[in-house]
Design an enzyme around this catalytic site. Structure first.
Site, mmCIF file in Angstrom:
data_model
loop_
_atom_site.group_PDB
_atom_site.id
_atom_site.type_symbol
_atom_site.label_atom_id
_atom_site.label_comp_id
_atom_site.label_asym_id
_atom_site.label_seq_id
_atom_site.Cartn_x
_atom_site.Cartn_y
_atom_site.Cartn_z
ATOM 1 N N LYS A 1 33.081 -90.862 73.395
ATOM 2 C CA LYS A 1 34.343 -90.492 72.758
ATOM 3 C C LYS A 1 35.543 -90.893 73.616
ATOM 4 C CE LYS A 1 37.741 -87.181 72.295
ATOM 5 N NZ LYS A 1 38.676 -86.670 73.313
ATOM 6 N N ASN A 2 35.404 -90.836 74.937
ATOM 7 C CA ASN A 2 36.513 -91.186 75.825
ATOM 8 C C ASN A 2 36.571 -92.677 76.161
ATOM 9 O OD1 ASN A 2 37.444 -88.604 75.848
ATOM 10 N ND2 ASN A 2 36.725 -88.106 77.907
ATOM 11 N N CYS B 1 43.722 -82.009 72.651
ATOM 12 C CA CYS B 1 43.402 -80.598 72.836
ATOM 13 C C CYS B 1 44.482 -79.872 73.627
ATOM 14 C CB CYS B 1 42.051 -80.455 73.541
ATOM 15 S SG CYS B 1 40.664 -81.085 72.571
ATOM 16 N N ARG C 1 50.352 -82.873 78.960
ATOM 17 C CA ARG C 1 50.009 -84.288 79.057
ATOM 18 C C ARG C 1 51.310 -85.079 78.875
ATOM 19 N NH1 ARG C 1 44.273 -85.209 77.269
ATOM 20 N NH2 ARG C 1 43.370 -83.213 76.740
ATOM 21 N N ASP D 1 35.647 -81.813 81.849
ATOM 22 C CA ASP D 1 34.998 -81.693 80.542
ATOM 23 C C ASP D 1 33.571 -81.170 80.639
ATOM 24 O OD1 ASP D 1 37.119 -82.476 78.909
ATOM 25 O OD2 ASP D 1 36.729 -84.589 79.237
ATOM 26 N N ARG E 1 35.927 -84.141 66.736
ATOM 27 C CA ARG E 1 36.660 -85.181 67.462
ATOM 28 C C ARG E 1 35.759 -85.874 68.465
ATOM 29 N NH1 ARG E 1 40.665 -83.503 70.861
ATOM 30 N NH2 ARG E 1 41.193 -85.705 71.023
#
Length: 444
Positions: free
Chosen positions: A31-32, A128, A133, A317, A425
């Site tokens: 996903k990243n 999230c 950020r 994470d 997601r």
């Protein structure tokens, strides 16, 4: 089939706990990594192919964004995605507003759009709610490379005749800022030297893609990345690395429920720090060429003290799913979060389920931390083992969402999880995988 035609799923799940998870799950592209590689396709007019693609929401969002810019994004088979940005046009402000807040990926389009068109609107960061950020370090890096910022009535726009290489040092090895500089520098004139860069496996995967495209990028051991700009980049055919964060999530589920899960495609090289910690608290694993199998080594789990850190440290994470396992460990565990100041927002719900977790503003660890003097509750003390009981829980973010799934599977009785769309997601086919592992999902 259109790439945006992905299943979005429902927003509620009812889980009945008390049964160990057992069986196999398979990983797809991380996903990243996937969305960032999709952004890299904007740097070329040639066709690009991505394989083993996860049908997750972030992929759908970036697919829609590329399509709105005039690109073509199609699935040629269930997990093979093709992107062609030959007919790309500058991003209109109305298009940007449509995607602002949905994901943090749109900010990464600034470098490629500046290279293609000499202008790029600046979005705010989404994703999230785990901490700030800010976009300022993205903008500052692009300004260091020759971009000019125009901000009228909050509608920020970057422009340049072209970007130029420069020496850039990040205050913190931010993943997003590192990706921004790399994506901008590959088409800039001259040499860019980025120091204090992030070195996550997903960034290395992005660099591998760009090298396939014709970029010249070197990585040094002291967190320095050097990029020599080129005038033209070509298309690519790439299989992204498997999702190490999903692998760690299933591993945490295996020991928390006292089950046994084989995670196909999981790679040891990407997870060495996690695997060491996993074994230290009483988990065990078997590495094969096809993946990694996870289980609890004995009857009891052991407490631990750990600190999150940038790669190759214990990534933030990993923290949330791992904490659920620590609620079932004997003794007192300490977790010091050093990456995101609001990462412990999910703890209150766990305490309502029966966990005994206390949060502190002090740094309960030895790592240098940005939050110790800023009044953030960023250290946790976990007393275990504690039996968990079912509860009604609203999911605040992606990793906390999967953590609540694990907690619900450990708990006695039924738990109702709402806002489960956030989990999609980063986790493809969550319900299907849970059912195949023996989870009890009411009315599934």
């Amino acid at each position: 089939m259109s790439a945006s035609a992905t299943a979005r799923g429902t927003d509620q799940m009812i889980l009945r706990g008390g049964k160990p998870l057992s069986g196999e799950v398979a990983l797809k592209g991380a996903k990243n990594a996937l969305p960032k590689i999709m952004v890299a396709a904007l740097l070329t007019a040639e066709r690009c192919t991505l394989r083993n693609v996860s049908r997750i929401v972030d992929v759908a969002i970036v697919s829609d964004l590329i399509t709105a810019l005039g690109g073509e994004v199609t699935y040629t088979s269930p997990d093979v995605l093709e992107i062609c940005a030959a007919n790309l046009h500058p991003m209109e402000r109305s298009v940007l507003k449509e995607f602002t807040g949905k994901s943090r990926i749109p900010i990464l389009t600034c470098g490629p759009l500046l290279a293609r068109f000499g202008e790029a609107p600046v979005p705010s960061l989404g994703g999230c709610r785990i901490g700030t950020r800010p976009v300022d370090f993205h903008i500052r890096a692009l300004q260091d490379m020759g971009a000019q910022l125009h901000d009228e009535s909050g509608n920020a726009l970057l422009t340049c005749e072209r970007l130029y290489g420069n020496k850039i040092r990040l205050d913190y090895p931010s993943v997003g800022a590192t990706e921004q500089v790399i994506l901008a520098a590959v088409r800039a004139e001259g040499v860019t030297e980025l120091s204090n860069a992030a070195m996550e496996p997903e960034i290395m995967d992005l660099i591998m893609v760009l090298q396939k495209m014709g970029a010249v990028i070197s990585v040094d051991v002291d967190r320095v990345i050097t990029i020599i700009g080129v005038k033209v980049l070509r298309g690519f055919d790439h299989t992204p690395i498997p999702d190490r964060l999903e692998a760690a999530s299933w591993a945490s589920a295996a020991i928390a429920t006292n089950g046994r899960i084989f995670v196909r495609n999981a790679r040891q090289v990407d997870m060495m720090t996690f695997l060491n910690r996993y074994r230290q608290i009483g988990g065990d694993f078997r590495v094969t060429n096809e993946g990694i199998e996870f289980w609890r080594a004995g009857a009891k789990l052991r407490s631990s003290a750990l600190e999150t850190d940038v790669h190759p440290g214990f990534t933030t994470d990993y923290q949330q799913p791992f904490v659920i396992a620590l609620t079932q460990a004997e003794g007192v565990s300490i977790v010091h979060e050093t990456v995101y100041e609001q990462r412990f927002g999910y703890i209150d719900a766990l305490n309502r389920m029966g966990a005994q977790i206390q949060l502190y503003r002090e740094c309960l660890g030895g790592l240098r931390c940005r939050f110790g003097q800023r009044n953030y509750k960023h250290s946790a003390v976990i007393v275990g083992p504690t039996p968990l009981r079912g509860a009604e829980i609203n999911i605040p973010d992606l990793r906390a969402g999967f953590s609540y799934v694990i907690a619900a599977l450990v708990a006695e009785g039924e738990s109702t999880l709402s806002n489960t769309g956030l989990i999609e997601r980063g986790y493809e086919d969550l319900v299907g995988k849970l059912l195949r592992l023996g989870a009890q999902i009411v009315d599934a």
